[in-house]
Write a protein that holds these residues in place. Sequence first.
Motif, PDB file in Angstrom:
ATOM      1  N   ASN A  43     -13.640  -3.464  16.503  1.00 57.05           N
ATOM      2  CA  ASN A  43     -12.564  -3.309  17.486  1.00 57.05           C
ATOM      3  C   ASN A  43     -12.509  -4.500  18.434  1.00 57.05           C
ATOM      4  O   ASN A  43     -11.435  -5.046  18.699  1.00 57.05           O
ATOM      5  N   ALA A  46     -11.258  -7.477  16.529  1.00 54.72           N
ATOM      6  CA  ALA A  46      -9.850  -7.330  16.151  1.00 54.72           C
ATOM      7  C   ALA A  46      -8.919  -7.587  17.324  1.00 54.72           C
ATOM      8  O   ALA A  46      -7.790  -8.032  17.140  1.00 54.72           O
ATOM      9  N   ARG A  96      -9.838 -12.451   7.628  1.00 58.10           N
ATOM     10  CA  ARG A  96      -8.485 -11.961   7.357  1.00 58.10           C
ATOM     11  C   ARG A  96      -8.393 -11.365   5.952  1.00 58.10           C
ATOM     12  O   ARG A  96      -7.835 -10.288   5.758  1.00 58.10           O
ATOM     13  N   VAL A  99     -10.053  -7.973   5.867  1.00 56.33           N
ATOM     14  CA  VAL A  99      -9.268  -6.962   6.582  1.00 56.33           C
ATOM     15  C   VAL A  99      -8.090  -6.515   5.724  1.00 56.33           C
ATOM     16  O   VAL A  99      -7.796  -5.319   5.630  1.00 56.33           O
ATOM     17  N   GLU A 100      -7.427  -7.452   5.077  1.00 54.68           N
ATOM     18  CA  GLU A 100      -6.300  -7.110   4.210  1.00 54.68           C
ATOM     19  C   GLU A 100      -6.763  -6.255   3.034  1.00 54.68           C
ATOM     20  O   GLU A 100      -6.117  -5.275   2.670  1.00 54.68           O
ATOM     21  N   LYS A 101      -7.924  -6.612   2.455  1.00 51.11           N
ATOM     22  CA  LYS A 101      -8.456  -5.836   1.337  1.00 51.11           C
ATOM     23  C   LYS A 101      -8.844  -4.437   1.797  1.00 51.11           C
ATOM     24  O   LYS A 101      -8.545  -3.451   1.129  1.00 51.11           O
ATOM     25  N   LEU A 102      -9.476  -4.337   2.958  1.00 47.36           N
ATOM     26  CA  LEU A 102      -9.876  -3.036   3.492  1.00 47.36           C
ATOM     27  C   LEU A 102      -8.656  -2.162   3.768  1.00 47.36           C
ATOM     28  O   LEU A 102      -8.661  -0.967   3.483  1.00 47.36           O
ATOM     29  N   ALA A 103      -7.607  -2.762   4.303  1.00 54.03           N
ATOM     30  CA  ALA A 103      -6.374  -2.010   4.559  1.00 54.03           C
ATOM     31  C   ALA A 103      -5.798  -1.470   3.255  1.00 54.03           C
ATOM     32  O   ALA A 103      -5.342  -0.327   3.194  1.00 54.03           O
ATOM     33  N   ALA A 104      -5.841  -2.279   2.201  1.00 53.58           N
ATOM     34  CA  ALA A 104      -5.325  -1.828   0.910  1.00 53.58           C
ATOM     35  C   ALA A 104      -6.201  -0.739   0.317  1.00 53.58           C
ATOM     36  O   ALA A 104      -5.702   0.231  -0.261  1.00 53.58           O
ATOM     37  N   ALA A 106      -8.014   1.479   1.942  1.00 54.98           N
ATOM     38  CA  ALA A 106      -7.895   2.734   2.701  1.00 54.98           C
ATOM     39  C   ALA A 106      -6.476   3.301   2.714  1.00 54.98           C
ATOM     40  O   ALA A 106      -6.273   4.380   3.257  1.00 54.98           O
ATOM     41  N   ASP A 107      -5.523   2.639   2.100  1.00 55.97           N
ATOM     42  CA  ASP A 107      -4.138   3.087   2.148  1.00 55.97           C
ATOM     43  C   ASP A 107      -3.941   4.327   1.263  1.00 55.97           C
ATOM     44  O   ASP A 107      -3.979   4.245   0.049  1.00 55.97           O
ATOM     45  N   LYS A 109      -1.236   6.455   2.071  1.00 50.34           N
ATOM     46  CA  LYS A 109       0.116   6.912   2.372  1.00 50.34           C
ATOM     47  C   LYS A 109       0.848   7.290   1.085  1.00 50.34           C
ATOM     48  O   LYS A 109       0.796   6.578   0.105  1.00 50.34           O
TER      49      LYS A 109
END
Length: 113
Positions: A43, A46, A96, A99-104, A106-107, A109
């Motif tokens: 946090n 970020a 970066r 973070v992008e890989k982690l976002a993908a 955990a997605d 939606k």
Amino acid sequence: MTITEPVSCCGPLAALTLSNVEASATAEVFKALADPARVRIVNVLATSGEPVCVCNLTEPLGLSQPTVSHHLKKLTDAGLLAREQRGKWAYFSLRRDAVEKLAAVADLKGVCC
């Protein structure tokens, strides 16, 4: 600058299937984040516009320097952080690409509910 390889072989949780290797790699990243101090470190990094010195993390986290360094090593080894040595101090930032890989990963939606 010393950099551990970024998160590279995780699979999206919403994938139709995950191989054992993908599931293990994904679990390792979540293990690195499975500590409140590490989540707080992420946090702080970020929300910072520039790399943060380890010396500037001890007070906000209320932890000793060796404890903060331990948590930073776990996050760096997981490929989430970049470490840059400046004299005697180490500065950390989020990678970066990680973070992008982690976002993908955990997605979730549109998958359920």
